[in-house]
Design a protein around this motif. Structure first.
Motif, PDB file in Angstrom:
ATOM      1  N   ARG A  14       0.910  -1.078   0.031  1.00  0.00           N
ATOM      2  CA  ARG A  14       0.215   0.006  -0.032  1.00  0.00           C
ATOM      3  C   ARG A  14       0.856   1.096   0.114  1.00  0.00           C
ATOM      4  N   ASP A  15       1.638   1.523   0.995  1.00  0.00           N
ATOM      5  CA  ASP A  15       2.128   2.630   1.148  1.00  0.00           C
ATOM      6  C   ASP A  15       3.636   2.542   0.180  1.00  0.00           C
ATOM      7  N   HIS A 205       4.040   4.612  12.641  1.00  0.00           N
ATOM      8  CA  HIS A 205       4.380   4.431  11.238  1.00  0.00           C
ATOM      9  C   HIS A 205       5.133   5.508  10.855  1.00  0.00           C
ATOM     10  N   HIS A 207       8.391   7.549   8.332  1.00  0.00           N
ATOM     11  CA  HIS A 207       8.956   7.701   7.364  1.00  0.00           C
ATOM     12  C   HIS A 207      10.405   8.215   7.313  1.00  0.00           C
ATOM     13  N   ASN A 241       9.739   4.258   3.646  1.00  0.00           N
ATOM     14  CA  ASN A 241       9.348   3.963   5.147  1.00  0.00           C
ATOM     15  C   ASN A 241      10.250   3.274   6.041  1.00  0.00           C
TER      16      ASN A 241
END
Ligand SMILES: [Zn+2]
Length: 531
Positions: A14-15, A205, A207, A241
């Motif tokens: 997804r990301d 989560h 980055h 990520n």
């Protein structure tokens, strides 16, 4: 002491799929999901149903995976009811075990991007979590821009998280969406959140915009969070990520974490981590990062002679973990700086035992030095080194001979009036008593030569069907008086093994030919093809 469970959530599909230049097909997504599942990941976020046909078809049927298949999407739009929001409907209809909603948690974004009120955004979070719970789904809430939002308005950022938790969301995930938060800030803010929401319901989560996504994930865990979100190889938009391929071995092999936490990844699965990492690169058609922590080709490479002799005696002297634990291997670089101990250790690794006083060792060392002086790079080209060593020690069968080859590049105007260039290669081979001629066209002269060489190897053809070229690098060197070209070719085969070969010449085709030949012969040796 009993250990706490720490959960891993992968968002490569997804990301990671939002990365520039990444375009997963449905088959790619299914293959990656299976790989993640075998690795022991707890949650696989597979996409955004309704947003594109591939993600929609991924969620059209139940996927037989151990991991919790997670669908991603937005909370209901402001001013609508949950029953009148097509995006939310697609999400609720998805064949998924869990739903991960993304919601704004920075009041500035609520006002500017969402153009609604703080209260309506909280109501949207509450209604969406409730609707997904009613469908029997496990619910996660990604709090977008949480750290920036917390710095601007801590009460509101917390209220967003708390609303989801109070409504029964299993996880509230704190997202450093812009990736600019530093580890000490993450640790402090997550610590404050964990006073309001139990840490075993809090995720991180991160980055990688300050190259601290992994460090930020660990900072959050130290502060109480018990779910880490990330991607394979740190894939993700901008700088990526948090890299699960670095996080997993740290959790498993570093005493501070291993003593405290259990994760779903077994020791055995950890032993395949390097292969998993390389498999993703293969799917993306990218060269593997040789300097990647734990799994990179250089992660356990040592160059200087004095280190090499110590490593042979006691590997722990220069290694922070055992390379085999993550499916990697120790590599002692054979280079113009290398001494006999490097060479001996490398020979030992590839399965030759040779006495340190054997005269052939001196000969091999001289040969390596001579060749490196004209541009060969054996520390990068492990397979060419192995062949050189095997040849000197008399252990490479004479499989076939290229009697001649001819490469032709033609530029012409095609029927549509466009200028095109066409490359064609003709290779004349002798395999035993058999004479073979192969002709191939390619998108360039090296490609044509490669295709022609591998088209028909007679009785050896079956050994090279799984051989694939995965990377081709060219460098012009100034060695001595003339410029020469060095070609490095990376190949892979059906077993997932990778190797690199080298060729050097003043002519790029000739240099490529040498590297291609080494790759084919290496594959034949490796596969145990008979002479
Ligand atoms: Zn993200």
């Amino acid at each position: 002491m009993s250990r706490e469970r720490l959960y891993l959530f992968d968002t490569t599909l997804r990301d990671g799929a939002q990365t520039n230049g990444v375009d997963f097909t449905l088959a790619d997504k299914l293959a990656i999901a299976r790989m993640l599942d075998e690795l022991g990941i707890d949650y696989i976020e597979a996409g955004y149903p309704g947003a594109n046909p591939i993600d929609t078809s991924f969620f059209a049927e139940k996927r037989p995976l151990q991991a919790r298949v997670t669908a991603f999407g937005m909370t209901r739009r402001p001013g609508r009811s949950t029953s009148n929001d097509p995006g939310l409907a697609a999400l609720l209809a998805a064949e998924a075990d869990a739903i991960c909603f993304v919601a704004k948690s920075w009041d500035y974004h609520v006002r500017v991007a969402l153009e609604t009120t703080n209260e309506e955004n909280l109501a949207s979070i509450r209604d969406s979590v409730r609707a997904a719970k009613a469908k029997g789904r496990e619910v996660l809430l990604d709090c977008e821009h949480f750290f920036d939002g917390y710095k601007a308005n801590p009460a509101y950022a917390l209220a967003c998280a708390k609303t989801a938790y109070d409504e029964g969301a299993r996880w509230v995930v704190l997202c450093d969406t812009n990736g600019g938060t530093l580890p000490h800030e993450v640790e402090k803010i997550v610590g404050e959140v964990c006073k309001q929401i139990p840490g075993d319901h809090v995720g991180i989560h991160a980055h990688n915009d300050t190259e601290q996504a992994v460090a930020n994930s660990f900072a959050a865990v130290r502060a109480g969070a018990r779910q880490i979100q990330g991607t394979l190889n740190g894939l993700g938009e901008r700088c990526g990520n948090a890299n699960l391929v670095s996080i997993i071995p740290t959790l498993k092999l570093k005493a501070d974490y291993a003593g405290k936490f259990d994760i779903g990844v077994s020791d055995e699965a950890l032993g395949h981590l390097a292969r998993v990492s390389h498999a993703l690169d293969d799917i993306l058609n990218r060269a593997a990062d040789r300097h990647a922590p734990y799994v990179g080709e250089s992660a356990f490479a040592t160059k200087a002679g004095i280190h090499a002799s110590a490593i042979m005696k006691e590997p722990k002297t220069y290694e922070h973990v055992a390379p085999e634990a993550v499916g990697n291997k120790r590599k002692l670089l054979v280079s113009d700086q290398s001494g006999r101990s490097n060479l001996l250790a490398e020979l030992d690794r590839i399965g030759f035992s040779i006495d340190k006083d054997d005269v052939r060792l001196g000969r091999l060392l001289d040969e390596v030095k001579e060749r490196e002086a004209v541009g060969y790079a054996y520390e990068a080209a492990d397979a060419s080194f192995e062949l050189l060593a095997r040849r000197l020690l008399g252990k490479v069968p004479h499989y076939f001979e290229v009697e001649k080859f001819d490469v032709n590049v033609e530029q012409r105007i095609n029927a549509k009036g466009e200028r095109v260039s066409v490359s064609q290669a003709v290779v004349k081979l002798k395999v035993g008593d058999e004479e073979l001629i192969s002709v191939a066209e390619g998108n360039g002269p090296v490609n044509a030569l490669d295709l022609a060489l591998r088209k028909d190897l007679g009785k050896y053809q079956s050994y090279i069907t799984g051989l694939e070229l995965t990377d081709y690098r060219v460098r012009i060197l100034n060695a001595g008086t003339e410029a020469v070209t060095r070609v490095l070719i990376e190949s892979a085969d059906e077993s997932g093994d990778h190797w690199t070969t080298v060729g050097v010449s003043s002519n790029i085709i000739d240099a490529s030919f040498q590297a291609l030949m080494d790759s084919i012969v290496y594959k034949l040796v490796k596969s145990g093809a008979p002479a």
